[in-house]
Design an enzyme around this catalytic site. Structure first.
Site, mmCIF file in Angstrom:
data_model
loop_
_atom_site.group_PDB
_atom_site.id
_atom_site.type_symbol
_atom_site.label_atom_id
_atom_site.label_comp_id
_atom_site.label_asym_id
_atom_site.label_seq_id
_atom_site.Cartn_x
_atom_site.Cartn_y
_atom_site.Cartn_z
ATOM 1 N N LYS A 103 1.237 -2.402 -2.448
ATOM 2 C CA LYS A 103 1.875 -1.491 -3.405
ATOM 3 C C LYS A 103 3.248 -1.994 -3.858
ATOM 4 O O LYS A 103 3.650 -1.770 -4.998
ATOM 5 C CB LYS A 103 1.987 -0.095 -2.797
ATOM 6 C CG LYS A 103 0.633 0.594 -2.669
ATOM 7 C CD LYS A 103 0.775 2.024 -2.231
ATOM 8 C CE LYS A 103 -0.570 2.727 -2.359
ATOM 9 N NZ LYS A 103 -0.467 4.170 -2.196
ATOM 10 N N GLN A 143 -24.659 -10.353 0.875
ATOM 11 C CA GLN A 143 -25.688 -9.962 -0.101
ATOM 12 C C GLN A 143 -25.776 -8.434 -0.195
ATOM 13 O O GLN A 143 -25.987 -7.779 0.815
ATOM 14 C CB GLN A 143 -27.024 -10.491 0.400
ATOM 15 C CG GLN A 143 -27.992 -10.871 -0.653
ATOM 16 C CD GLN A 143 -29.160 -11.623 -0.006
ATOM 17 O OE1 GLN A 143 -30.023 -11.028 0.604
ATOM 18 N NE2 GLN A 143 -29.155 -12.928 -0.122
ATOM 19 N N ASP A 168 0.114 8.551 -7.576
ATOM 20 C CA ASP A 168 0.093 9.412 -6.377
ATOM 21 C C ASP A 168 1.051 10.591 -6.517
ATOM 22 O O ASP A 168 0.706 11.728 -6.195
ATOM 23 C CB ASP A 168 0.509 8.612 -5.134
ATOM 24 C CG ASP A 168 -0.651 7.813 -4.559
ATOM 25 O OD1 ASP A 168 -1.806 8.193 -4.799
ATOM 26 O OD2 ASP A 168 -0.372 6.803 -3.870
ATOM 27 N N ASN A 222 10.392 15.066 10.213
ATOM 28 C CA ASN A 222 9.647 13.902 10.721
ATOM 29 C C ASN A 222 9.886 13.705 12.212
ATOM 30 O O ASN A 222 10.929 14.068 12.751
ATOM 31 C CB ASN A 222 10.082 12.636 9.965
ATOM 32 C CG ASN A 222 9.120 11.487 10.197
ATOM 33 O OD1 ASN A 222 7.899 11.699 10.171
ATOM 34 N ND2 ASN A 222 9.637 10.297 10.428
ATOM 35 N N ARG A 226 -39.470 -16.740 1.688
ATOM 36 C CA ARG A 226 -38.894 -17.733 2.589
ATOM 37 C C ARG A 226 -39.935 -18.053 3.657
ATOM 38 O O ARG A 226 -40.193 -17.238 4.537
ATOM 39 C CB ARG A 226 -37.607 -17.181 3.206
ATOM 40 C CG ARG A 226 -36.434 -17.121 2.230
ATOM 41 C CD ARG A 226 -35.792 -18.488 2.021
ATOM 42 N NE ARG A 226 -35.283 -19.021 3.269
ATOM 43 C CZ ARG A 226 -34.028 -18.894 3.684
ATOM 44 N NH1 ARG A 226 -33.143 -18.272 2.947
ATOM 45 N NH2 ARG A 226 -33.652 -19.408 4.835
ATOM 46 N N GLN A 241 -5.601 7.120 -13.136
ATOM 47 C CA GLN A 241 -5.843 5.673 -13.317
ATOM 48 C C GLN A 241 -6.920 5.449 -14.378
ATOM 49 O O GLN A 241 -6.769 4.620 -15.286
ATOM 50 C CB GLN A 241 -6.309 5.053 -11.989
ATOM 51 C CG GLN A 241 -5.259 5.118 -10.909
ATOM 52 C CD GLN A 241 -5.705 4.490 -9.600
ATOM 53 O OE1 GLN A 241 -6.880 4.551 -9.228
ATOM 54 N NE2 GLN A 241 -4.770 3.899 -8.886
HETATM 55 P P1 NAP Z 1 2.480 6.285 7.177
HETATM 56 O O1 NAP Z 1 3.272 5.559 6.164
HETATM 57 O O2 NAP Z 1 2.001 5.556 8.383
HETATM 58 O O3 NAP Z 1 3.354 7.537 7.683
HETATM 59 C C1 NAP Z 1 2.884 8.410 8.650
HETATM 60 C C2 NAP Z 1 3.906 9.506 8.911
HETATM 61 O O4 NAP Z 1 3.318 10.425 9.811
HETATM 62 C C3 NAP Z 1 5.181 8.987 9.555
HETATM 63 O O5 NAP Z 1 6.256 9.733 9.068
HETATM 64 C C4 NAP Z 1 4.934 9.265 11.050
HETATM 65 O O6 NAP Z 1 6.125 9.564 11.760
HETATM 66 C C5 NAP Z 1 4.118 10.512 10.989
HETATM 67 N N1 NAP Z 1 3.238 10.613 12.157
HETATM 68 C C6 NAP Z 1 2.191 9.791 12.440
HETATM 69 N N2 NAP Z 1 1.608 10.183 13.583
HETATM 70 C C7 NAP Z 1 2.304 11.247 14.033
HETATM 71 C C8 NAP Z 1 2.190 12.088 15.169
HETATM 72 N N3 NAP Z 1 1.216 11.897 16.067
HETATM 73 N N4 NAP Z 1 3.057 13.083 15.331
HETATM 74 C C9 NAP Z 1 4.052 13.289 14.420
HETATM 75 N N5 NAP Z 1 4.224 12.524 13.321
HETATM 76 C C10 NAP Z 1 3.341 11.517 13.122
HETATM 77 O O7 NAP Z 1 1.185 6.942 6.543
HETATM 78 P P2 NAP Z 1 0.994 7.412 5.013
HETATM 79 O O8 NAP Z 1 0.479 6.289 4.205
HETATM 80 O O9 NAP Z 1 2.232 8.095 4.581
HETATM 81 O O10 NAP Z 1 -0.215 8.435 5.145
HETATM 82 C C11 NAP Z 1 -0.013 9.703 5.760
HETATM 83 C C12 NAP Z 1 -1.162 10.626 5.403
HETATM 84 O O11 NAP Z 1 -1.241 10.837 4.016
HETATM 85 C C13 NAP Z 1 -2.523 10.100 5.823
HETATM 86 O O12 NAP Z 1 -3.084 10.992 6.703
HETATM 87 C C14 NAP Z 1 -3.362 10.041 4.569
HETATM 88 O O13 NAP Z 1 -4.632 10.658 4.778
HETATM 89 C C15 NAP Z 1 -2.583 10.877 3.593
HETATM 90 N N6 NAP Z 1 -2.688 10.322 2.219
HETATM 91 C C16 NAP Z 1 -3.449 10.989 1.334
HETATM 92 C C17 NAP Z 1 -3.570 10.522 0.046
HETATM 93 C C18 NAP Z 1 -4.436 11.271 -0.940
HETATM 94 O O14 NAP Z 1 -4.670 10.770 -2.041
HETATM 95 N N7 NAP Z 1 -4.891 12.446 -0.620
HETATM 96 C C19 NAP Z 1 -2.894 9.375 -0.354
HETATM 97 C C20 NAP Z 1 -2.105 8.708 0.585
HETATM 98 C C21 NAP Z 1 -2.021 9.187 1.877
HETATM 99 P P3 NAP Z 1 7.110 8.445 12.325
HETATM 100 O O15 NAP Z 1 7.998 8.086 11.179
HETATM 101 O O16 NAP Z 1 7.808 9.094 13.431
HETATM 102 O O17 NAP Z 1 6.240 7.301 12.766
#
Ligand code: NAP
Length: 530
Positions: free
Chosen positions: A309, A221, A350, A401, A34, A502
């Site tokens: 999902k 890129q 999962d 929870n 360029r 998968q």
């Molecule tokens: P999510 O739908 O946002 O749910 C989070 C849950 O954690 C809710 O029940 C929430 O409670 C609770 N929570 C969040 N912050 C909190 C706190 N400070 N104190 C107490 N409770 C708390 O999230 P998710 O998709 O289920 O994911 C949750 C975890 O699963 C993640 O950390 C992720 O790393 C793990 N994960 C792992 C895999 C894997 O393949 N290993 C796959 C998927 C997810 P409330 O209902 O009161 O808000």
């Protein structure tokens, strides 16, 4: 064969030559010099073209076409004329269609130095006619393709435009497939990565890649290293099967690294790309439908992540496909498989991964989970898959929870019990599963359950502690559980197993899980990618 071309913004001959050598060492077959900012010293430019270790494209891109040259057309064309007559000559000159169309004088001068039917002077230099739009798809895109192809002096047609969605890539592939002359059709920006990688699958003349991330000359890129080691450039061909991770965002997903390493490991002709689709169902449906309909794309399946999902279930339902019953009950699927007979299958890997990660360390089959007391911390998306899986095999699940109502609603759906997260501390259980983000990077000093002040009684077998978090690999929860004698399972195991399931659905072959684990652990050691 589609070539790898590295664009080099020339500041000095020394820097450009060093970059060209680095490009050659990295596997480039062509460099684009360029000269936008290097038009004053024509002897030096000619020497640079002559001494370049790779064939060159010479481009002096004006600012009105997204480049950095702000001088008169006459001066840059004079430089092109000089280079075309005074040195061995570049492989190509790249000139914008707009300039070429606008001026008969410019056309005449360019045609003097490039190869075409009426060229009396022997020269190997070809003309690339190009068109760029950094904002959107130009409304007259196809007119431009036709105009370029019809110009007698044009050897190569080049189009680049900013992709508005993944679907723009399909038009780039169609332009390449319908070519009458060698063609480059690329989409720019995050949505356009696919066009840059699959250029080889569709037989484009070349794709552009940078030596490192700071040196690209167009948005989106990739680097040569990404193309070659992450996206399997050397293995791509017209029959390569396409897979991807669909979500928003997907930029930091580890899945492309895992699945592409898996294809490498078993020598499977596939490639797996990030595919960002905005949240709305209509976007999901339009994009996935058009991918499936384009038979030359060979789109065979995808990992589906947040926020799609549920969209996947709806889509496969509307397409009269098959839905795994437990995925339907969970209300979320993470895997799309396009079967050989054209039918679609939506499933959830999962829950199976969460079951098998624990069963394996316990040395039991899923059926032996019946009657086991399982404490699930959290009631979000991950907990939903875990609760569905464990209750389906007869475990006695209690959901703890922060928001008790959410635990209660989930528990009622799957025949489990519910309580507040604090109540877990005094509960008895055989398996504890953390489905909250407590303890996740960067908050690694937190834990959702205190094993240290509440160790399992010496009279009974210590419980299994499973943390779905995979970053860090060993959370504080797992460290403390291990210290009081529990068997522990990291979220890495769940992540690897859901990906392996998968991979097996798509390829019909057993997944190289050890290789997957290696890739995940390697990526987790790089803080920015975690
Ligand atoms: P999510 O739908 O946002 O749910 C989070 C849950 O954690 C809710 O029940 C929430 O409670 C609770 N929570 C969040 N912050 C909190 C706190 N400070 N104190 C107490 N409770 C708390 O999230 P998710 O998709 O289920 O994911 C949750 C975890 O699963 C993640 O950390 C992720 O790393 C793990 N994960 C792992 C895999 C894997 O393949 N290993 C796959 C998927 C997810 P409330 O209902 O009161 O808000």
């Amino acid at each position: 064969m589609t070539k790898l071309c590295v664009p080099i913004m020339v500041e000095s001959t020394e820097q450009a030559l060093a970059d060209a050598q680095a490009a050659q060492a990295a596997g480039a077959e062509l460099v684009e010099l360029r000269l936008d900012r290097f038009t004053d010293d024509r002897e030096a430019a000619a020497k640079l073209v002559d001494s370049c270790p790779l064939p060159t494209i010479v481009t002096i891109r004006p600012d009105w076409e997204g480049g950095e040259y702000d001088g008169e057309d006459a001066s840059r064309i004079a430089l092109i004329e000089y280079l075309g007559t005074s040195c061995t000559g570049p492989a190509y000159f790249d000139v914008e269609l707009a300039a070429y169309d606008r001026s008969a004088n410019l056309r005449q001068k360019i045609n003097l130095v490039v190869d075409h039917e009426q060229q009396p002077r022997p020269t190997d230099t070809g003309l690339i006619l190009s068109s760029h739009d950094f904002a959107t798809r130009p409304a007259d895109l196809l007119r431009r393709v036709k105009a370029m192809a019809e110009h007698q002096g044009c050897r190569v047609v080049k189009l680049a435009w900013a992709a508005r969605s993944l679907r723009d890539n399909l038009e780039a592939f169609e332009i390449i497939r319908d070519r009458h002359k060698p063609t480059i059709a690329l989409c720019m920006g995050e949505f356009g990565l696919m066009s840059r990688i699959l250029a080889k699958k569709f037989g484009a003349l070349l794709t552009f890649a940078s030596i490192d991330t700071s040196q690209g000359t167009a948005p989106g890129q990739p680097t040569i290293a990404e193309l070659k080691s992450l996206y399997r450039w050397d293995a791509l061909n017209a029959d390569t099967q396409l897979f991807g991770v669909i979500g928003d965002p997907v930029g930091h997903s580890m899945s492309p690294a895992i699945h592409n390493a898996g294809f490498d490991a078993i020598d499977y002709n596939g490639v797996y790309l990030p595919m960002r689709i905005p949240a709305e169902y209509e976007h999901f449906k339009a994009t996935v439908s058009s991918f499936l309909a384009e038979q030359h794309l060979h789109f065979q399946g995808a990992s589906i992540t947040i926020p799609h999902k549920h969209n996947l279930l709806r889509f496969v339902g509307e397409m009269q496909g098959e839905i795994e019953p437990l995925a339907a009950k969970i209300g979320a699927a993470n895997t799309l498989t396009a079967r050989d007979d054209g039918s679609l299958y939506a499933s959830n890997t999962d829950y199976a991964a969460a079951l098998d990660s624990v069963c394996d360390v316990m040395g039991i089959e899923r059926e032996a989970l019946a009657g086991k007391r399982v404490a699930v911390l959290g009631a979000g998306g991950a907990a939903r898959a875990v609760v569905a899986g464990y209750t389906a095999y007869g475990a006695e699940v209690t959901i703890y929870n922060r928001t008790r109502d959410k635990a209660q609603t989930l528990a009622e759906e799957f025949g489990a019990q519910a309580d507040t997260i604090g109540a877990a501390q005094s509960a008895q259980f055989d398996i504890l599963i953390n489905c909250t983000p407590i303890g996740m990077h960067p908050n690694e000093d937190a834990t959702p359950y205190d094993f240290t002040s509440n160790p399992p009684p010496a009279t009974s077998a210590p419980p299994v502690a499973f943390d779905t978090i995979y970053n860090p690999v060993e959370t504080k929860l797992l460290r403390e559980a291990k210290a009081v004698g529990c068997v522990t399972v990291s979220g890495v195991e769940m992540f690897v197993r859901q990906a392996a399931a998968q991979f097996e659905l798509w390829t019909g072959e057993s997944a190289p899980s050890d290789r997957f684990r290696e890739v995940v652990l390697d990526r987790l050691r790089q803080p920015d990618d975690a």
